[in-house]
Design a protein around this motif. Structure first.
Motif, PDB file in Angstrom:
ATOM      1  N   LEU A 249       6.204  -2.758   0.743  1.00 52.15           N
ATOM      2  CA  LEU A 249       4.162  -3.643   0.627  1.00 52.15           C
ATOM      3  C   LEU A 249       3.700  -3.649   2.226  1.00 52.15           C
ATOM      4  N   GLU A 250       4.723  -4.244   2.877  1.00 54.72           N
ATOM      5  CA  GLU A 250       4.084  -5.077   4.135  1.00 54.72           C
ATOM      6  C   GLU A 250       2.848  -3.856   5.126  1.00 54.72           C
ATOM      7  N   ILE A 251       3.354  -2.598   4.695  1.00 56.93           N
ATOM      8  CA  ILE A 251       2.810  -1.246   5.094  1.00 56.93           C
ATOM      9  C   ILE A 251       1.352  -0.856   4.542  1.00 56.93           C
ATOM     10  N   TYR A 252       2.222  -1.071   3.357  1.00 55.32           N
ATOM     11  CA  TYR A 252       0.237  -0.668   2.755  1.00 55.32           C
ATOM     12  C   TYR A 252      -0.071  -1.410   1.479  1.00 55.32           C
ATOM     13  N   LYS A 253       0.475  -2.908   1.710  1.00 57.67           N
ATOM     14  CA  LYS A 253      -0.470  -3.258   0.485  1.00 57.67           C
ATOM     15  C   LYS A 253      -1.189  -4.822   2.244  1.00 57.67           C
ATOM     16  N   GLY A 254       0.272  -5.708   2.623  1.00 51.84           N
ATOM     17  CA  GLY A 254      -0.368  -6.001   3.761  1.00 51.84           C
ATOM     18  C   GLY A 254       0.600  -6.934   3.087  1.00 51.84           C
ATOM     19  N   VAL A 255       0.577  -8.831   4.322  1.00 54.87           N
ATOM     20  CA  VAL A 255       1.646  -9.710   3.963  1.00 54.87           C
ATOM     21  C   VAL A 255       0.895 -10.271   2.851  1.00 54.87           C
ATOM     22  N   GLU A 256       0.244 -10.463   2.041  1.00 49.21           N
ATOM     23  CA  GLU A 256      -0.600 -10.915   1.167  1.00 49.21           C
ATOM     24  C   GLU A 256       0.017 -10.604  -0.623  1.00 49.21           C
ATOM     25  N   SER A 257       0.426  -9.188  -0.416  1.00 48.85           N
ATOM     26  CA  SER A 257       0.796  -8.351  -1.322  1.00 48.85           C
ATOM     27  C   SER A 257       2.568  -8.560  -1.632  1.00 48.85           C
ATOM     28  N   VAL A 258       3.014  -9.257  -0.451  1.00 49.23           N
ATOM     29  CA  VAL A 258       4.822  -9.078  -0.166  1.00 49.23           C
ATOM     30  C   VAL A 258       4.618 -10.958  -0.430  1.00 49.23           C
ATOM     31  N   MET A 375      23.371   7.152  -1.051  1.00 48.57           N
ATOM     32  CA  MET A 375      22.237   7.922  -1.207  1.00 48.57           C
ATOM     33  C   MET A 375      21.521   6.827  -2.542  1.00 48.57           C
ATOM     34  N   SER A 376      21.982   5.805  -2.638  1.00 48.25           N
ATOM     35  CA  SER A 376      21.076   5.085  -3.527  1.00 48.25           C
ATOM     36  C   SER A 376      19.467   4.031  -2.643  1.00 48.25           C
ATOM     37  N   ALA A 377      20.277   4.175  -1.479  1.00 47.51           N
ATOM     38  CA  ALA A 377      19.131   3.705  -0.389  1.00 47.51           C
ATOM     39  C   ALA A 377      18.247   5.107  -0.435  1.00 47.51           C
ATOM     40  N   LEU A 378      18.196   5.848  -0.303  1.00 48.12           N
ATOM     41  CA  LEU A 378      17.437   7.305  -0.528  1.00 48.12           C
ATOM     42  C   LEU A 378      16.850   6.724  -0.803  1.00 48.12           C
ATOM     43  N   VAL A 379      17.398   7.198  -2.147  1.00 51.50           N
ATOM     44  CA  VAL A 379      16.207   7.543  -3.782  1.00 51.50           C
ATOM     45  C   VAL A 379      15.414   5.637  -3.597  1.00 51.50           C
ATOM     46  N   CYS A 380      15.653   4.860  -3.260  1.00 53.06           N
ATOM     47  CA  CYS A 380      15.473   3.720  -3.003  1.00 53.06           C
ATOM     48  C   CYS A 380      13.813   3.834  -2.545  1.00 53.06           C
ATOM     49  N   VAL A 381      13.793   4.247  -0.715  1.00 63.10           N
ATOM     50  CA  VAL A 381      12.743   4.698  -0.133  1.00 63.10           C
ATOM     51  C   VAL A 381      11.491   5.637  -0.638  1.00 63.10           C
ATOM     52  N   MET A 382      12.766   6.608  -0.996  1.00 65.24           N
ATOM     53  CA  MET A 382      11.664   7.452  -1.905  1.00 65.24           C
ATOM     54  C   MET A 382      11.076   6.692  -2.948  1.00 65.24           C
ATOM     55  N   CYS A 383      11.093   6.274  -4.048  1.00 70.92           N
ATOM     56  CA  CYS A 383      10.155   5.728  -4.846  1.00 70.92           C
ATOM     57  C   CYS A 383       9.628   4.824  -4.327  1.00 70.92           C
ATOM     58  N   ASN A 384       9.744   4.130  -3.192  1.00 75.15           N
ATOM     59  CA  ASN A 384       8.893   2.889  -2.181  1.00 75.15           C
ATOM     60  C   ASN A 384       7.931   3.579  -2.125  1.00 75.15           C
ATOM     61  N   TRP A 385       8.002   4.822  -1.754  1.00 75.35           N
ATOM     62  CA  TRP A 385       6.735   5.840  -0.710  1.00 75.35           C
ATOM     63  C   TRP A 385       6.370   5.909  -2.291  1.00 75.35           C
ATOM     64  N   LEU A 386       7.201   7.394  -3.352  1.00 76.37           N
ATOM     65  CA  LEU A 386       5.867   7.479  -3.715  1.00 76.37           C
ATOM     66  C   LEU A 386       5.481   5.862  -4.760  1.00 76.37           C
ATOM     67  N   LEU A 387       5.150   5.461  -5.188  1.00 76.31           N
ATOM     68  CA  LEU A 387       5.038   4.164  -5.529  1.00 76.31           C
ATOM     69  C   LEU A 387       3.950   2.532  -5.766  1.00 76.31           C
ATOM     70  N   VAL A 388       4.761   2.715  -4.219  1.00 71.08           N
ATOM     71  CA  VAL A 388       3.884   1.499  -3.586  1.00 71.08           C
ATOM     72  C   VAL A 388       2.323   1.308  -3.411  1.00 71.08           C
ATOM     73  N   LYS A 389       1.972   2.973  -2.588  1.00 71.24           N
ATOM     74  CA  LYS A 389       0.924   3.030  -2.654  1.00 71.24           C
ATOM     75  C   LYS A 389      -0.293   2.954  -2.988  1.00 71.24           C
ATOM     76  N   SER A 390       0.273   3.527  -4.338  1.00 63.57           N
ATOM     77  CA  SER A 390      -0.714   3.873  -6.087  1.00 63.57           C
ATOM     78  C   SER A 390      -0.748   1.913  -6.992  1.00 63.57           C
ATOM     79  N   TYR A 391       0.686   1.512  -6.470  1.00 62.25           N
ATOM     80  CA  TYR A 391       1.495   0.580  -7.535  1.00 62.25           C
ATOM     81  C   TYR A 391       1.286  -0.522  -7.239  1.00 62.25           C
ATOM     82  N   GLY A 392       1.139  -0.705  -6.011  1.00 63.11           N
ATOM     83  CA  GLY A 392       1.245  -2.227  -5.224  1.00 63.11           C
ATOM     84  C   GLY A 392       3.064  -2.637  -5.356  1.00 63.11           C
ATOM     85  N   TYR A 393       2.676  -3.955  -5.705  1.00 62.46           N
ATOM     86  CA  TYR A 393       4.640  -4.402  -6.439  1.00 62.46           C
ATOM     87  C   TYR A 393       4.985  -4.688  -7.506  1.00 62.46           C
ATOM     88  N   VAL A 394       3.958  -3.685  -8.371  1.00 66.11           N
ATOM     89  CA  VAL A 394       4.412  -3.558  -9.558  1.00 66.11           C
ATOM     90  C   VAL A 394       5.378  -1.908  -9.426  1.00 66.11           C
TER      91      VAL A 394
END
Length: 486
Positions: A249-258, A375-394
């Motif tokens: 969130l901080e990288i893609y949307k900034g500290v306000e979204s955080v 493995m779970s952390a990798l899933v978390c990273v991949m999902c955030n990479w795919l979803l955060v840029k388009s859907y933000g904090y949701v």
């Protein structure tokens, strides 16, 4: 373990869970009283910056601990009453190693972290804030060890006292430094460091019978490090699962979204009132019960009752979240209601893991847990990479749910293959599906509409989940259960 011993364990667990639960309610209650103040003292960007700094502190704390909390839990019970002297030496050795190693880590972190973080995020380099931040982390190691000892010695009252004192002193100092002195973000971390110092001194007093300062007990350090360090990968991957959302969130949307996300997370952790009390009381009891195969029924029932109760909590919190946010926070944070119900699954599933992972611990194959969490952390990273840029904090909230569900599913499968408890998978799956389905429907379809129809639907689902728990014939006889608790 005989029936009488079994019921004694249940009795102790119930009483300790109650005390831990009350403590959690009081602490979280104070925390929620501070939310209206924080959201009016700090802008969304400042609150987001505080959250990011806390993530830095959490990572440094993992490096300092070297898995010594697990070492303390493992070896504490290996010393019986006749070995009190050696137990005192061992506990002292852990504290000494943690402080000496932590001092060097804190110095190095103060010098390097602000530079690295500045290069990644283009943020301001404020060595003063990082210095006081990591000083607080170092001091907190004393409180952490003291709290572990109180929990291991079944003294939830003292644990509760330390926890409450810490929250009250920190809240008072935060108000003073941030409101009266107008120190801003620096004042927030200054209050943490000063309150931590006061509580650390008192904590040392409470556990003085388990400590000796006559010399440095370095002879235990190899054993401590050898046992504890293998737990660090699991701790780091858990950190990634719990923090990746805000970093993206901080990288893609900034500290306000955080900042908005952090407030939603605070409200979601209302359910940690249930989770923390149960988890802290459960683990010592579980370590005793797991020694006998005839105690499997307790694990089955505990999993079903816990998950059902937590699912009901998620439904209630989801429905109430728009009104809670509207009442307690300032206008600029209002959108955070959308992620409260989704993020509530994070503490719920975290607590659930302590019940269903028992086969991994009984088989003494803790390295498996590190692999699963990786493995779970990798899933978390991949999902955030795919979803955060388009859907933000949701998108961050959804990514967290996916990662935790993956972690629980794989852990349950592996644990059952190592020591089959016979968990009732269909019932537990139905509990999760009903509660998660209601959360998704309320947030994405009804858009937080707190009308009578949504209330009735939620009530029906709650009754269905309750019926799954009550109808089960395998439950321990309630009359006999009451006799040993009350």
């Amino acid at each position: 373990m005989g029936v009488r011993e079994l019921m004694d364990s249940i009795k102790r667990f119930s009483k300790e869970a109650l005390i831990y639960g009350i403590g959690g309610i009081l602490n979280k209650g104070l925390s929620f009283l501070m939310i209206p103040i924080y959201t009016r003292i700090f802008s969304v960007g400042e609150y987001g910056a505080i959250e990011i700094l806390n993530l830095n502190a959490a990572f440094v704390s993992i490096i300092i601990s070297l898995g010594m909390d697990a070492t303390l839990s493992m070896y504490f019970y290996k010393f019986d009453e006749s070995d009190r002297g050696e137990r005192k030496c061992f506990v002292s050795s852990i504290l000494q190693l943690r402080l000496i190693w932590g001092f060097f880590v804190a110095i190095l972190s103060t010098l390097l972290v602000p530079i690295i973080f500045g290069l990644i995020s283009n943020g301001d380099l404020n060595f003063e804030i990082y210095g006081i931040l990591f000083l607080g982390v170092l001091i907190n190691q004393i409180v952490s060890i003291a709290s572990d000892i109180m929990r291991l010695t079944h003294k939830p009252g003292k644990f509760l006292l330390v926890s409450l004192m810490s929250s009250i002193v920190c809240a008072a100092l935060t108000i003073f430094f941030c409101l009266a002195m107008n120190y801003g973000v620096f004042g927030y971390f200054l209050a943490l460091a000063m309150s931590g110092t006061l509580i650390a001194i008192y904590s040392i007093h409470l556990i003085k019978n388990y400590l000796s300062f006559s010399r440095i007990y370095s002879e235990y350090w190899v054993k401590i490090i050898k046992f504890g360090v293998p737990f660090m990968p699991a701790a780091i991957t858990m950190y990634l699962m719990n923090s990746t959302d805000r970093w993206f969130l901080e990288i893609y949307k900034g500290v306000e979204s955080v900042g908005i996300y952090a407030i939603g997370l605070k409200f979601a952790y209302i359910l940690s009132l249930l989770v923390e009390g149960v988890r802290q009381a459960w683990w010592p009891v579980a370590m005793e019960l797991v020694q006998k195969d005839d105690n499997k029924k307790i694990f089955r029932n505990a999993a079903e009752i816990y998950l059902g109760s937590a699912a009901i909590g998620v439904i209630l919190l989801t429905y109430c979240s728009p009104k809670l946010i509207d009442i307690l926070v300032s206008e600029q944070y209002r959108e955070s209601w959308r992620i409260v119900g989704l993020l509530a699954w994070q503490p719920v599933l975290y607590g659930f893991f302590s019940i269903i992972c028992i086969g991994i611990w009984k088989s003494e194959k803790s390295y498996i847990n590190a692999i699963i969490m990786g493995m779970s952390a990798l899933v978390c990273v991949m999902c955030n990479w795919l979803l955060v840029k388009s859907y933000g904090y949701v998108g961050s909230a959804i990514s967290t749910i996916i990662a935790y569900l993956f972690w629980i599913t794989v852990s349950l499968y592996i644990s059952e293959s190592l020591w089959r408890v016979g968990y009732k998978l269909k019932i537990m799956l139905m509990q999760i599906t009903l509660a998660l389905g209601y959360t998704s429907w309320f947030v994405f379809v009804e858009l937080g509409n707190m009308n009578i129809v949504n209330a009735i639907v939620g009530l029906i689902i709650i009754l269905i989940i309750l019926s799954m728990i009550i109808v089960d014939k395998e439950k321990i006889n309630i009359n006999g259960f009451k006799k040993y608790i009350f």
